[in-house]
Scaffold this active site. Structure first.
Site, short mmCIF file in Angstrom:
data_model
loop_
_atom_site.label_atom_id
_atom_site.label_comp_id
_atom_site.label_asym_id
_atom_site.label_seq_id
_atom_site.Cartn_x
_atom_site.Cartn_y
_atom_site.Cartn_z
N GLU A 249 36.09 72.25 52.77
CA GLU A 249 37.14 71.70 53.64
C GLU A 249 38.56 72.04 53.19
O GLU A 249 38.93 71.77 52.04
CB GLU A 249 37.03 70.16 53.68
CG GLU A 249 38.03 69.54 54.66
CD GLU A 249 38.43 68.10 54.33
OE1 GLU A 249 38.22 67.67 53.18
OE2 GLU A 249 38.97 67.44 55.23
N SER B 240 39.02 61.45 61.24
CA SER B 240 38.26 62.52 60.59
C SER B 240 36.88 62.08 60.13
O SER B 240 36.07 62.93 59.77
CB SER B 240 39.04 63.05 59.38
OG SER B 240 40.17 63.76 59.80
N ASP C 223 37.08 61.30 50.39
CA ASP C 223 37.71 61.33 51.72
C ASP C 223 36.66 61.64 52.80
O ASP C 223 35.56 62.12 52.50
CB ASP C 223 38.82 62.39 51.71
CG ASP C 223 39.83 62.18 52.85
OD1 ASP C 223 39.82 61.12 53.50
OD2 ASP C 223 40.64 63.10 53.07
N HIS D 190 46.42 62.19 65.20
CA HIS D 190 45.58 63.26 65.74
C HIS D 190 45.74 63.37 67.25
O HIS D 190 46.23 62.46 67.90
CB HIS D 190 44.11 63.00 65.41
CG HIS D 190 43.83 62.90 63.95
ND1 HIS D 190 42.61 62.53 63.44
CD2 HIS D 190 44.62 63.13 62.87
CE1 HIS D 190 42.67 62.53 62.12
NE2 HIS D 190 43.87 62.89 61.75
N ASP E 267 45.49 68.97 57.66
CA ASP E 267 45.69 67.65 58.26
C ASP E 267 46.72 66.82 57.49
O ASP E 267 47.62 66.22 58.09
CB ASP E 267 44.34 66.93 58.26
CG ASP E 267 44.44 65.52 58.81
OD1 ASP E 267 44.58 65.38 60.03
OD2 ASP E 267 44.36 64.57 58.01
N THR F 138 35.87 63.80 55.24
CA THR F 138 35.14 65.04 55.53
C THR F 138 34.11 65.36 54.45
O THR F 138 32.94 65.58 54.77
CB THR F 138 36.12 66.20 55.79
OG1 THR F 138 37.12 65.76 56.72
CG2 THR F 138 35.41 67.40 56.36
N ASP G 245 37.83 69.36 62.80
CA ASP G 245 37.27 68.07 63.21
C ASP G 245 38.10 67.44 64.34
O ASP G 245 37.61 66.55 65.04
CB ASP G 245 37.15 67.13 62.02
CG ASP G 245 38.41 67.08 61.19
OD1 ASP G 245 39.37 67.84 61.47
OD2 ASP G 245 38.47 66.27 60.25
N HIS G 246 39.32 67.91 64.50
CA HIS G 246 40.22 67.41 65.55
C HIS G 246 41.49 68.23 65.47
O HIS G 246 41.65 69.02 64.54
CB HIS G 246 40.55 65.92 65.34
CG HIS G 246 41.19 65.67 64.03
ND1 HIS G 246 42.51 65.93 63.79
CD2 HIS G 246 40.67 65.25 62.84
CE1 HIS G 246 42.80 65.65 62.52
NE2 HIS G 246 41.70 65.25 61.92
N HIS H 236 50.23 65.27 59.06
CA HIS H 236 50.53 63.84 59.21
C HIS H 236 51.97 63.51 58.82
O HIS H 236 52.54 62.55 59.33
CB HIS H 236 49.56 63.01 58.36
CG HIS H 236 48.27 62.70 59.06
ND1 HIS H 236 48.21 61.87 60.15
CD2 HIS H 236 47.00 63.13 58.84
CE1 HIS H 236 46.94 61.78 60.56
NE2 HIS H 236 46.20 62.55 59.78
#
Lengths: 694, 694
Positions: A455, A229, A288, A636, A460, A290, A505-506, A464
């Site tokens: 964000e 990220s 973090d 990711h 995300d 982002t 972002d992914h 995970h």
């Protein structure tokens, strides 16, 4: 282009032949963006907004052992970089910029060439000579050529491009929403959970579905096709690909988190050129990747302390007490920053007892820690909001299982630590709308534009740990926030001047592939019969999230959700979506929402391997996962992600694009590019940080 | 809208209450598009192109047992459907259309209410009364209301919409490419395999990436959120959602594959209105769902014999010797039909010894069976091409492992059967370009437009058996075909008159999440150490498919692929993409391309359960799968799929849309909608099948 580069020079052919013998060296790389023994940063294929600031770095590497040693590991002392407009005669870089040549850095590093080398603990040693040229820029649009000459007749070539100046600005302000990890498949699944369809037709849709500009973007990074990220957010916010873990820098071979070659973000450009008011909102801890990508620079995203300092003082601050020996874009702090991560703002031990909260307050920031106090903020002043110690609780925990809030430490005013149970915590929508109020008020005061990044981080974070329903809850909250933000912009009459871009972002490997009869699954006694509870195709049926628990999904009534428009009516139906699982660790799957946030689905064995934890889902069935068992989390994925644009300049984002084009196209819509005549980099600033026009 | 329907009528409230007690009835449904005891087809929320033909069917159902019996299983004799423009007084349907009321059909069926009922083998019996009204249409754009009155005061309501007439045609011709099962994640993966990137920037891209209109579409069907390829193709080609396995019909409760309520496809409309020349190309067997959806009608996609007959004679042909007692759009056969599936054109046993090939030939079709003979076709005449017995060999088998071609039976002219080894077989590109030549020539002859559907079928078929590299090879072949087709259209000067739409009918759960060092994996001895071969994030590295086997992926040379532009340089690199696995059966995974097409990754146990077959990948590691172990294949997924449009009217497809809007928007671009004045449905036809204008 590049093909001919490498075919036309004899030197390149030599290097190619040398590399051929290290064809196996894919698992680990000697250095990113450095295919030859000579390396140029920014690398070949870099694209710049006209006037965007950046550092240049060149390295000459010589492996001393391994599959491709060079000259006993001694790199040449004599190396130089030449630059020029494409087709023109190239000039040595110090002469081109009329600056002094920096001193040569000399050091070495080691790496493993592949998994066999790692298994045998056989490292390759590489000696390096390097130079960095700081805070440069290119003003004239067009192509540039670069040539690094080293080791006698060896050459590394690169081609850069400076983008054309925009004819005029299409928008004044920008709000960039990032749904972290938001794959297209998750958007589809969120629609299924949050909206009712009848006979195949949705009766309402996501706000994202109403975007007037729509495209997709490729997320891969310089050195790998799967991105983290940090470097993917870098592409969105500065228009440059980088390497895993890097924030607005290229990762050099020093192994250090500071001093790597940097480049300016579009937020920094907006501040420098237009004195833009800048806002950062995230449901993650604020250091973090982002949120950090808005205006901070480090090749190691884990340098939280350094990142928080840069929010306040910009990219030229000292690192861990070490002064940085370079100039950089002046930056006197963001205007609003709301999120979690109080942990990185309070003293951690007696050696480092400076509270960053006090440093922000000393610089005029209001400080808030609860949802209630958020609404008491003075819109004309800067604000720091830290609503939890770490990542904030998810929408699902705030709304469906509020008993979990007690496990999220929040600010304790009695002892100025993040140790109190969380009870009064805002979500993405509350933070974003308040940040917008402050940015709007402060912008209006001096006629400057505003730029905000907001964000939805726990899409995300929940993915995970394979906590799919929470990930989708965060996605629905993002959609609700986008809707509310656009409504507010329209109320304020700002929509004609404002670009709103929502992207990811992914992705994460994810999809929905059927429904699960969780009641049957719970009662079934074997792994096989539990898996029989999954219905595919016709037996996937209709979304049971859009009817109350006692009503059939086939009922065509559109029920109001107790959680508001665009959210499930029932988060825990008997017939759930069977979903998830494309790049995951092991787990027992029961397809039910976890009443407490899933921390992990696995437990660590004495061997260091991770195995599915039956206690995580006592009645679930076993799924083996498809990642190394040495890791504890899902990862990711490659998938292109959606770009959903609204407002002024939205159609700029139509169609297929690279992640770097998000940052570049925002700069184009805002007309941030400058030729030399219009550049303010060398101007004097007023005390308020605003740049006097020349 | 619908909300108020169901809240304002007392009858609806009664039904809702009855359903509440069957809230568990999700796994299996009494009938699709039939939430109440009274059913209307086309169902609530249907949308029509003005002048599009359709059947109406109403059913009244009464369960005799189960959780919600009604009136001892006796449906009312007295039921009637009312229809009218929204807000106007409703009229009984026979009176509205000035037709006779059909006779009432009476029958029953049984179903299981959920998995517990099925486990106990306890079926619910339902008695039905029904009526069908055939070959109707609506001309006036706007909303329509329908009310089915039954069982005294019970009501089922529906709302339909007839789309506005297009102001003018934006295109004359259309080519619709369907990448079967092509999820966005697979497009991304295909780009990674087929194109070289340097420092994160692709040096070439997919043709799909150049589309000038781009959007995504929602694929779910009426009765389930996971679709099969029949009803999803129906949405693309006729603009109506249907149910799993149904082709251009709604599935009634008779359980029969014929006689269900039909609706006209846009291809049938184009033929009826403009005498459009129609082409079908597929790498599947031609009676498969996607090619069948162009112009055939059955609720059971497995009725291959019936489907092939409809290619030649349209939707009113006899079914299995049973004459159809309804009128339907006149259809005198497609102009070109190329693909596999000779099996469905030759006599299967002595009872059915009519070769359909001869029937086509008798009607003037040229017949070809090899790639070479394809190039000898007369472009002015109709053509039938059957290049194999079943699904055609994949691009990978044709180009990388041609030794496998012998396993694909092709036409044997010595005994007129499909029993010869395949040696001379065309791919999607060869078939599509030749079909275009024929359509163009035939269209030019009488000034009519052409409409073609071309399907890359084995993207899906390879995904079902988790043969990921072959699926991606098919996707790259599709992209190559789209590129070549657009080039040819430009050569012919047709691009300004032609819309090209590329989309999928559904996705497969799929993504790439890292790279695999297959050499390390093969040598590792345990499941855990084999999984260590997977590199994520930085260790995913760069695509090794774009360099020769002896060159590092970090080499920046753009190598030419021996397979042509846009294909891998090396299909079997040491470092492969770690990919797949979101809705799969069990398997052993070694991440290597299979030298022979994967038929399945599992073997059947005596219990009827399927288990991963170690012989499928002798050195792979075990992955458990996440589907029922009673099934032998992967399944489709929910994800929205991409819509890539080129040429005239391309921007019509920008943004988010429903699958049905693909068909509707093609009709809009071609201006196929007709009000009563412009309609040709009742006209006389010339012998050439062309409709005389009134």
């Amino acid at each position: 282009m590049v093909k001919s580069h490498h075919k036309k020079t004899a030197a390149a052919a030599v290097v190619a032949a040398a590399l051929a013998s290290t064809a196996s060296a894919q698992t680990y790389r000697r250095a990113a963006a450095c295919p030859d023994l000579g390396c140029i940063y920014p690398p070949d294929q870099s694209t710049f907004v006209a006037g965007q600031a950046f550092d240049i770095r060149i390295e000459v590497q010589a492996p001393a052992n391994g599959t491709a040693p060079y000259n006993n590991g001694v790199p040449s002392e004599d190396f130089a970089l030449y630059i020029g407009g494409k087709g023109a005669e190239l000039e040595e870089v110090a002469s081109f910029y009329q600056i002094e040549d920096p001193i040569v850095e000399k050091y070495n590093f080691t790496y493993f060439e592949d998994l066999f080398y790692e298994a045998n603990d056989t490292a390759t040693l590489v000696n390096v000579h390097a130079k960095s040229y700081r805070h440069l820029t290119l003003y004239n649009p067009g192509k540039y050529e670069l040539k690094l000459q080293y080791n006698g007749n060896m050459e590394t070539l690169a081609e850069w491009e400076v983008l054309p100046l925009a004819e005029k600005a299409k928008a004044k302000n920008v709000i960039l929403f990032v749904g972290d990890g938001m794959a297209p498949s998750m958007v589809t699944a969120a629609r299924l959970l949050g909206h009712k369809s009848i006979n195949g037709k949705y009766q309402s849709k996501l706000k994202l579905d109403e975007c007037t500009g729509f495209g997709m973007q490729h997320t891969h990074s310089i050195d790998s096709f799967i991105t983290d990220s940090a470097n993917s957010a870098t592409a969105l916010m500065a228009g440059h690909k980088s390497t895993v873990n890097a924030l607005n820098t290229f990762t050099d071979s020093t192994g250090k988190g500071y001093g790597n070659p940097k480049f300016e973000t579009i937020f920094e450009m907006g501040r420098r050129i237009n004195n833009a008011k800048i806002g950062i909102v995230s449901t993650a801890y604020l250091a973090d990747a982002t949120p950090a990508a808005v205006c901070t620079h480090t090749s190691q995203r884990s340098q939280y302390d350094y990142i928080v300092d840069q929010f306040l003082d910009g990219g030229a601050v000292a690192y861990n007490g070490v002064p940085q020996n370079f100039s950089w874009t002046p930056f006197d702090g963001v205007d609003v920053i709301f999120g979690g991560g109080g942990k990185d703002f309070v003293p951690k031990d007696s050696n480092k007892n400076v509270s960053k909260i006090e440093r922000f307050q000393d610089r005029g920031y209001q400080f808030v820690t609860t949802n209630s106090s958020l609404f008491e903020l003075d819109h004309s002043k800067r604000a720091l909001g830290l609503f939890g110690e770490d990542t904030l609780p998810t929408w699902v925990d705030r709304h469906v299982f509020p008993e979990n809030l007690a496990d999220f430490p929040a600010w304790n005013p009695e002892n100025n630590t993040f140790t109190a149970p969380s009870t009064d915590v805002p979500g993405l929508k509350e933070m974003t709308l308040k940040a917008l109020d402050i940015l709007h008020t402060r912008s209006k005061a001096d006629g400057s534009p505003f730029m905000m990044m907001s964000e939805a981080a726990s899409i995300d974070k929940a993915m995970h740990v394979t906590d799919y329903p929470r990930a989708l809850g965060e996605l629905l909250e993002l959609d609700d926030t986008v809707r509310a933000t656009i409504d507010r912009l329209e109320e304020l009459g700002l929509m004609e001047d404002t670009l709103v871009v929502v992207t990811a972002d992914h992705g994460h490997g994810f999809d929905v592939y059927g429904s699960a009869d969780t009641e049957y699954l719970q009662q079934a006694q074997t792994n096989d019969t539990k898996r029989d509870a999954i219905g595919t195709y016709r037996e996937s049926g209709l979304s049971a999230y859009q009817v109350p628990a006692d009503v059939s999904p086939q009922n065509n009534t559109v029920f109001e959700s107790p959680y508001g428009k665009g959210f499930p009516v029932n988060w825990d139906p008997r017939y759930t979506a069977a979903m998830g699982f494309a790049a995951d660790v092991e787990q027992y799957e029961d397809f039910k929402i976890k009443t407490a946030p899933r921390k992990t689905s696995i437990r660590e064995l004495e061997t260091g391997r991770y195995r599915a934890d039956p206690e995580d889902s006592p009645n679930g069935f076993y799924m083996s996962g498809n990642l190394p068992t040495s890791g504890a989390q899902g990862v990711h994925s490659l998938v292109d992600v959606g770009v959903y644009a609204f407002g002024a300049g939205a159609s700029t984002f139509n169609g297929m694009q690279d992640s770097t084009q998000i940052g570049q196209r925002i700069a184009e819509v805002l007309s941030l590019g400058r030729d030399k005549k219009g550049d303010f980099a060398v101007c004097k600033r007023n005390n308020d940080g605003k740049c006097k026009k020349q």
